[in-house]
Scaffold this active site. Sequence first.
Site, PDB file in Angstrom:
ATOM      1  N   LYS A  94      37.185  40.901  46.676  1.00  0.00           N
ATOM      2  CA  LYS A  94      37.912  41.204  47.909  1.00  0.00           C
ATOM      3  C   LYS A  94      37.287  42.395  48.620  1.00  0.00           C
ATOM      4  CE  LYS A  94      42.435  41.219  47.776  1.00  0.00           C
ATOM      5  NZ  LYS A  94      43.861  41.287  47.301  1.00  0.00           N
ATOM      6  N   ASP A 107      47.293  41.304  50.492  1.00  0.00           N
ATOM      7  CA  ASP A 107      47.872  40.509  49.408  1.00  0.00           C
ATOM      8  C   ASP A 107      47.763  39.053  49.835  1.00  0.00           C
ATOM      9  OD1 ASP A 107      48.885  40.573  46.802  1.00  0.00           O
ATOM     10  OD2 ASP A 107      50.899  40.103  47.510  1.00  0.00           O
ATOM     11  N   ARG A 129      41.411  35.659  54.863  1.00  0.00           N
ATOM     12  CA  ARG A 129      41.254  37.126  54.853  1.00  0.00           C
ATOM     13  C   ARG A 129      40.524  37.590  56.121  1.00  0.00           C
ATOM     14  NH1 ARG A 129      39.703  37.122  50.243  1.00  0.00           N
ATOM     15  NH2 ARG A 129      41.738  37.663  49.398  1.00  0.00           N
TER      16      ARG A 129
HETATM   17  P1  ITT Z   1      44.300  43.507  44.383  1.00  0.00           P
HETATM   18  O1  ITT Z   1      45.799  43.393  44.310  1.00  0.00           O
HETATM   19  O2  ITT Z   1      43.711  44.582  43.554  1.00  0.00           O
HETATM   20  O3  ITT Z   1      43.822  43.605  45.815  1.00  0.00           O
HETATM   21  P2  ITT Z   1      44.233  40.755  43.298  1.00  0.00           P
HETATM   22  O4  ITT Z   1      43.146  40.044  42.578  1.00  0.00           O
HETATM   23  O5  ITT Z   1      45.540  40.980  42.587  1.00  0.00           O
HETATM   24  O6  ITT Z   1      43.622  42.139  43.841  1.00  0.00           O
HETATM   25  P3  ITT Z   1      45.719  39.234  45.333  1.00  0.00           P
HETATM   26  O7  ITT Z   1      46.997  39.642  44.708  1.00  0.00           O
HETATM   27  O8  ITT Z   1      45.579  39.410  46.808  1.00  0.00           O
HETATM   28  O9  ITT Z   1      44.467  39.989  44.634  1.00  0.00           O
HETATM   29  O10 ITT Z   1      45.377  37.715  45.056  1.00  0.00           O
HETATM   30  C1  ITT Z   1      46.048  36.973  44.086  1.00  0.00           C
HETATM   31  C2  ITT Z   1      45.162  35.902  43.532  1.00  0.00           C
HETATM   32  O11 ITT Z   1      44.924  34.925  44.542  1.00  0.00           O
HETATM   33  C3  ITT Z   1      43.777  36.370  43.085  1.00  0.00           C
HETATM   34  O12 ITT Z   1      43.808  36.831  41.768  1.00  0.00           O
HETATM   35  C4  ITT Z   1      42.977  35.092  43.218  1.00  0.00           C
HETATM   36  O13 ITT Z   1      43.163  34.271  42.088  1.00  0.00           O
HETATM   37  C5  ITT Z   1      43.636  34.420  44.408  1.00  0.00           C
HETATM   38  N1  ITT Z   1      42.878  34.695  45.657  1.00  0.00           N
HETATM   39  C6  ITT Z   1      43.059  35.723  46.516  1.00  0.00           C
HETATM   40  N2  ITT Z   1      42.189  35.638  47.529  1.00  0.00           N
HETATM   41  C7  ITT Z   1      41.434  34.535  47.297  1.00  0.00           C
HETATM   42  C8  ITT Z   1      40.361  33.928  47.975  1.00  0.00           C
HETATM   43  O14 ITT Z   1      39.849  34.426  49.093  1.00  0.00           O
HETATM   44  N3  ITT Z   1      39.840  32.819  47.447  1.00  0.00           N
HETATM   45  C9  ITT Z   1      40.320  32.287  46.305  1.00  0.00           C
HETATM   46  N4  ITT Z   1      41.315  32.810  45.593  1.00  0.00           N
HETATM   47  C10 ITT Z   1      41.884  33.928  46.100  1.00  0.00           C
END
Ligand code: ITT
Length: 198
Positions: free
Chosen positions: A13, A68, A179
């Site tokens: 991210k 998020d 995003r």
């Molecule tokens: P932070 O909270 O530290 O930012 P995170 O990995 O927990 O990081 P999120 O809560 O935003 O991130 O995302 C939840 C899940 O959704 C993440 O673990 C991925 O499995 C999935 N995800 C998020 N963005 C994605 C993307 O662009 N492509 C594919 N899967 C994604």
Amino acid sequence: MRPFVLATANPHKTEEMAAVLSALGIDVIARPAHVDEVDETENTLEGNALLKARALATVTRHVAVADDTGLFVDALGGRPGVFSARYAGESATYAQNVDRLLAEMATHQDRRAHFRTVIALVSPEGDELVVEGVLYGEITREPRGANGFGYDPVFAPDDASGRTLAELSASEKNDLSHRARALRTLAETLAEEPRRFQ
Ligand code: ITT
């Protein structure tokens, strides 16, 4: 404009957000290693994005940007949604989450789904802005592609010729992703109100 400090601890991210924001002329600072991660205790993307951004703005005294994201699958009533990171268990890997999703989807013909990203921008003075970006597509029958992260190998966006997000290059994903759309809306909103967050 002041630089934004990124709240995410997820290196994929971080890379995507830094690439899109710098193309929009916004400088970013990586999340300082000494700052503790915030537990995502809210049950909405908005709530969790605000939690993360507020905490970081308070600690660093910089304008903080937090995203998020969830994958919302129609046939599963919107699951995994806000719980996308923990779908197959508390410390599930991306591969385990993908396996669980494909297993639950095995009998479903309706493959429609969308990613939704909510981004919160919070200044140390307490000004707050929340924007979102959505990407519609379908869940594939098997994983394809090696790029990206998370559910990218099983999500084929509309208008990508059947390829999954993991089969797109980083710059192709950043042209159309949930995003990137949220980040572009953020930049447009800031351009309309140039004095905010300066
Ligand atoms: P932070 O909270 O530290 O930012 P995170 O990995 O927990 O990081 P999120 O809560 O935003 O991130 O995302 C939840 C899940 O959704 C993440 O673990 C991925 O499995 C999935 N995800 C998020 N963005 C994605 C993307 O662009 N492509 C594919 N899967 C994604």
